[in-house]
Scaffold this motif. Structure first.
Motif, PDB file in Angstrom:
ATOM      1  N   PRO A  24      39.001  39.394  37.442  1.00  0.00           N
ATOM      2  CA  PRO A  24      38.416  40.557  38.498  1.00  0.00           C
ATOM      3  C   PRO A  24      39.191  41.690  38.226  1.00  0.00           C
ATOM      4  CG  PRO A  24      38.624  38.194  39.517  1.00  0.00           C
ATOM      5  CD  PRO A  24      39.255  38.123  38.403  1.00  0.00           C
ATOM      6  N   ARG A  78      35.042  41.853  41.420  1.00  0.00           N
ATOM      7  CA  ARG A  78      35.383  40.849  42.379  1.00  0.00           C
ATOM      8  C   ARG A  78      35.359  39.280  41.597  1.00  0.00           C
ATOM      9  NH1 ARG A  78      31.389  44.288  43.615  1.00  0.00           N
ATOM     10  NH2 ARG A  78      29.788  42.816  42.618  1.00  0.00           N
ATOM     11  N   ARG A  79      34.968  39.150  40.577  1.00  0.00           N
ATOM     12  CA  ARG A  79      34.920  37.783  40.047  1.00  0.00           C
ATOM     13  C   ARG A  79      35.175  38.019  38.588  1.00  0.00           C
ATOM     14  NH1 ARG A  79      28.300  36.842  39.620  1.00  0.00           N
ATOM     15  NH2 ARG A  79      27.606  38.958  39.569  1.00  0.00           N
TER      16      ARG A  79
END
Length: 297
Positions: A24, A78-79
């Motif tokens: 991320p 975020r990921r």
């Protein structure tokens, strides 16, 4: 003279490929491309910046970077981001493709698209090297490139299910107008009257479903029919112009050149020298045209 002038066949070479994961918030670039690169976003929401322009690229997006381009990536903050990539070169015959200025930068792949199976096939070919894999690889990347450029990505035509009923109504009117064999030009007023809606509403529908206004779509269909007649008949250019609704051979030649980058006579000569039938830029219009001719037979 360039490759297009000589009707050279397209020659493509895949140089390297891979699958990459990024944590991320990671970034990549900027870099300057020396070849072409397909990037397929498998997981994550990505922002691709190419020559100063940002392109959102969520999962399911394919983008095409080109030689000389300055680009970079901001991976999902975020990921994890996962993407596959294929670098390739166009070694000959690039002139047989639509002008690069008209190529899209990104495509969102629909459900049941053909690009993902092609990319998986390319990965398998490069990993296992079966007999004849080089030729198969070139063919697969060629199809992937044309699919990306034209936007014709579905594995089954959705024209019947996804096309708006009013467009089917318009096409019934077009078939009747053209049933005598001469493709007369059709006005927006006449098409909107046949559909029973306003000109503006019909124009919005056509742009949404076909990527062209109603009048543009009719002109493309007439030109597509003319190209087929040039390829498959010995009719004189003037006769083809007349049958396809152009007032004279001069006007037909001018409009045909705008679309196919050569005159009708040059088009015939290139086909005779082995040039592949070029892909029309708006494939959904061409598919609609093909369906109409088949229904008329």
């Amino acid at each position: 003279m360039g490759a297009h002038e000589h009707g050279e066949r397209l020659v493509i070479s895949v140089t390297h490929h891979g699958l990459a994961d990024y944590p991320p918030g990671a970034t990549f670039g900027p870099r300057t491309l020396r070849d072409f690169e397909f990037v397929w976003i498998v997981e994550g929401d990505v922002v691709w910046e190419a020559d100063g322009v940002e392109y959102p690229a969520p999962a399911g997006t394919v983008l095409l970077a080109r030689p000389g381009m300055r680009d970079g990536f901001r991976w999902d903050p975020r990921r994890r981001t996962r993407h596959g990539f294929f670098h390739f070169t166009l070694d000959a015959g690039a002139g047989s493709l639509p002008p690069q200025a008209n190529w899209p930068m990104t495509r969102r792949m629909p459900e049941g698209d053909i690009l993902r199976p092609l990319f998986h096939h390319l990965d398998w070919l490069r990993s296992t090297h079966p007999e004849g894999w080089k030729e198969l690889e070139a063919g697969a990347i060629h199809q992937a490139l044309l699919t990306f450029i034209t936007g014709s990505m579905s594995t089954a035509s959705d024209l019947g299910e996804g096309m708006h009923p009013l467009i089917h109504k318009v096409m019934a009117h077009v078939r009747k107008a053209w049933e005598g064999g001469r493709l007369v030009p059709l006005s927006l007023d006449g098409l909107s009257h046949a559909a029973g809606v306003s000109r503006a509403h019909l124009a919005r529908l056509f742009r949404e479903h076909l990527g062209a206004t109603p009048v543009e779509a009719m002109r493309i269909m007439r030109l597509d029919r003319a190209a087929s007649m040039l390829a498959r008949t010995n009719l004189a250019v003037q006769d083809i112009a007349d049958q396809c609704g152009f007032p004279n051979a001069f006007h037909f030649s001018r409009v045909f050149r705008e679309h196919y980058a050569c005159s009708p006579r040059e088009f015939r000569r290139k086909l005779a020298r082995g040039m592949d039938m070029p892909s029309i830029s708006l494939v959904r219009v061409r598919d609609l045209s093909t369906r109409m001719w088949r229904r008329a037979q």
